[in-house]
Design an enzyme around this catalytic site. Structure first.
Site, mmCIF file in Angstrom:
data_model
loop_
_atom_site.group_PDB
_atom_site.id
_atom_site.type_symbol
_atom_site.label_atom_id
_atom_site.label_comp_id
_atom_site.label_asym_id
_atom_site.label_seq_id
_atom_site.Cartn_x
_atom_site.Cartn_y
_atom_site.Cartn_z
ATOM 1 N N TYR A 144 82.480 13.604 -33.017
ATOM 2 C CA TYR A 144 81.281 12.801 -33.287
ATOM 3 C C TYR A 144 81.718 11.513 -33.945
ATOM 4 C CZ TYR A 144 76.826 11.452 -35.565
ATOM 5 O OH TYR A 144 75.705 10.775 -36.007
ATOM 6 N N ASP A 239 89.164 7.488 -35.362
ATOM 7 C CA ASP A 239 87.956 7.530 -36.187
ATOM 8 C C ASP A 239 88.310 8.329 -37.437
ATOM 9 O OD1 ASP A 239 84.471 8.545 -35.728
ATOM 10 O OD2 ASP A 239 85.666 8.144 -37.510
ATOM 11 N N LYS A 267 82.483 6.879 -45.532
ATOM 12 C CA LYS A 267 82.435 7.949 -46.518
ATOM 13 C C LYS A 267 83.190 7.621 -47.811
ATOM 14 C CE LYS A 267 81.620 11.322 -42.865
ATOM 15 N NZ LYS A 267 80.327 11.976 -43.091
HETATM 16 P P1 KE4 Z 1 77.671 7.658 -40.620
HETATM 17 O O1 KE4 Z 1 77.015 6.686 -39.690
HETATM 18 O O2 KE4 Z 1 76.872 8.942 -40.763
HETATM 19 O O3 KE4 Z 1 78.068 7.056 -41.974
HETATM 20 O O4 KE4 Z 1 79.072 8.080 -39.977
HETATM 21 C C1 KE4 Z 1 79.096 8.572 -38.665
HETATM 22 C C2 KE4 Z 1 80.384 9.349 -38.447
HETATM 23 C C3 KE4 Z 1 81.429 8.751 -37.772
HETATM 24 N N1 KE4 Z 1 82.597 9.395 -37.550
HETATM 25 C C4 KE4 Z 1 82.778 10.660 -38.014
HETATM 26 C C5 KE4 Z 1 84.090 11.343 -37.749
HETATM 27 C C6 KE4 Z 1 81.748 11.317 -38.719
HETATM 28 O O5 KE4 Z 1 81.942 12.590 -39.162
HETATM 29 C C7 KE4 Z 1 80.532 10.656 -38.959
HETATM 30 C C8 KE4 Z 1 79.369 11.309 -39.695
HETATM 31 N N2 KE4 Z 1 79.593 12.647 -40.161
HETATM 32 C C9 KE4 Z 1 78.390 13.449 -40.313
HETATM 33 C C10 KE4 Z 1 78.783 14.880 -40.676
HETATM 34 N N3 KE4 Z 1 79.736 15.461 -39.830
HETATM 35 C C11 KE4 Z 1 77.482 12.872 -41.344
HETATM 36 C C12 KE4 Z 1 76.363 13.785 -41.796
HETATM 37 C C13 KE4 Z 1 75.060 13.431 -41.140
HETATM 38 O O6 KE4 Z 1 75.043 13.054 -39.931
HETATM 39 O O7 KE4 Z 1 74.026 13.562 -41.848
#
Ligand code: KE4
Length: 434
Positions: A144, A239, A267
């Site tokens: 993701y 990523d 993060k």
């Molecule tokens: P954000 O747009 O949520 O800050 O980041 C997206 C993203 C991009 N790349 C990786 C590898 C990620 O894990 C994420 C977002 N992670 C999720 C949990 N696996 C965030 C939690 C959520 O969606 O509420």
């Protein structure tokens, strides 16, 4: 455990917010029950609005590697806020955060700050497309990269056909530029390159998968991706939104010794406030506006409060011994979970890389996304609620990572493992009861 206020707030929230939550995974949809509304956090613990206390292994899904309300982070945010919350102009701290990132991740010669991991990944892909003047991108099933349209894509019917949307609202025309391969399977990547040759701009990968649960890269997988991409004139994008400053101060690229062309961060670099970043070698990043023709912008990019929290976080992380402590704590937890599962004859495969880990309710092995999907999500749900009842707050999904912080202690780990013994007994009992 009594949660009347959370229940009342959830009913109110559902009347105003889709599903009552501002991000779907928070809804407890994958484990059943209703989400807890959290009131505050301190160190490794959070308290819900009903006063229930938990040892926290969500850590806001990765950012809180120092723990909640770290004094340096709070002080940095307070100091920044007192001087104005945003200017839409360059500020000194942005240079400091970019320098800290570059010093930790030398492959990021130029760094652009954005507001989320989603923005980082979508911008990195746009930069790769602009630099290579190609359109297609390879991603991996189970990985993701945020919710940009072109990344909400799953494998099409054939092995080498273009992707199909994995979300409503994404036009097939957006999805068809995305090709989907299998994580830890270089042959599926090579087939796509052989089929699409010079049309592929980039391969984007989580160097340690976190979004199917934690699945480490197989030996040679990351180097193989780099070699394949470069053989066909494509870029490799790591990523590292999860793994950046998580699995090592220099991220997964430092841990595994494989250097991507572009890196995405998020993060941890925001310390709990909204910060993302993407960056790479000068030759690639000079395509980014205002230097080059690729446009990307953001009102609050480099925001003083968020950047202040990020700088405070990275300054603490680069101190001596921080990652050794995280390693000790996480290793102790992983071993405790394995032993507890053996005691109760529950099939459990625990994957850990640094201070991120996932216990798969599966006998294993778990090497691919297909393996991960075999995990017993019902057992995880039983385990999740039994742990919640015993004061341990876990990700409400089998296919997520648990995160430890520098605020967790050996006593927290011991309490967690003790709770796991009861929770695994509940899983075993449910399994026997059929
Ligand atoms: P954000 O747009 O949520 O800050 O980041 C997206 C993203 C991009 N790349 C990786 C590898 C990620 O894990 C994420 C977002 N992670 C999720 C949990 N696996 C965030 C939690 C959520 O969606 O509420």
């Amino acid at each position: 455990m009594k949660t009347p206020l959370s229940r009342s707030l959830f009913a109110q929230a559902q009347a105003l917010i889709p599903g009552g939550v501002n991000s779907p995974v928070r809804s407890f949809g994958a484990v059943g029950g209703q989400p807890l509304f959290l009131h505050r956090g301190h160190g490794a613990r959070v308290w819900d609005v009903d006063g229930n206390e938990f040892i926290d292994f969500v850590g806001s899904w990765g950012p809180l590697i120092l723990g909640h309300a770290h004094t340096d982070v709070v002080a940095a945010v307070r100091a920044a806020a007192g001087k104005g919350t945003s200017f839409g102009a360059p500020t000194p701290r942005e240079v400091e955060l970019a320098r800290l990132i570059h010093e930790a991740v030398p492959s990021m010669e130029l760094v652009r700050l954005v507001n989320s991991g989603t923005e980082a990944a979508m911008s990195a892909i746009r930069a790769a497309r602009a630099y290579t003047r190609r359109s297609k991108v390879i991603k991996f099933a189970g990985c993701y990269h945020g919710h940009a349209d072109g990344l909400l894509v799953e494998a099409g019917s054939g092995a080498i056909t273009h992707g199909v949307p994995s979300s409503a609202g994404v036009p097939p025309s957006y999805a068809q530029e995305t090709l989907v391969a299998e994580y830890n399977d270089l042959a599926t990547v090579e087939r796509l390159f052989q089929a699409y040759q010079q049309e592929i701009a980039a391969v984007i990968v989580e160097p340690v998968a976190g979004n199917m649960g934690v699945v480490p890269p197989a030996a040679g997988f990351l180097a193989g991706l780099r070699d394949l991409a470069h053989a066909y004139g494509a870029l490799l994008i790591f990523d590292e939104v999860i793994t950046g400053f998580r699995v090592a101060y220099g991220g997964a690229q430092a841990l595994y010794g494989v250097t991507p062309d572009i890196t995405c961060l998020g993060k941890v670099i925001g310390g709990g406030l909204p910060v993302g970043a993407y960056g790479g070698c000068r030759e690639v990043m000079e395509v980014v506006s205002p230097l080059g023709p690729m446009y990307q912008a953001g009102t609050l990019s480099g925001n003083p409060l968020a950047v202040g929290a990020g700088v405070a976080t990275l300054r603490e992380l680069r101190k001596e011994g921080r990652y050794e402590l995280l390693e000790r704590l996480a290793s102790s937890l992983a071993h405790g979970l394995v032993e507890a599962a053996q005691e109760h004859d529950v099939p459990l495969t625990v994957h850990r890389v640094g201070s991120m880990l996932t216990p798969f309710f599966s006998a294993g092995p778990v090497v691919t996304y297909a393996d991960a999907r075999q995990a017993d999500t019902g057992a995880y749900a039983t385990f999740f609620h039994a742990m919640l009842e015993r004061g341990v707050y876990l990700p409400p999904s089998q296919f997520e990572a648990w995160f430890l912080s520098l605020a967790h202690t050996e006593a927290d780990i011991a309490q967690t493992v003790q709770a796991a013994r009861f929770a695994l007994a509940a899983v075993r009992a449910a399994s026997v009861a059929g």
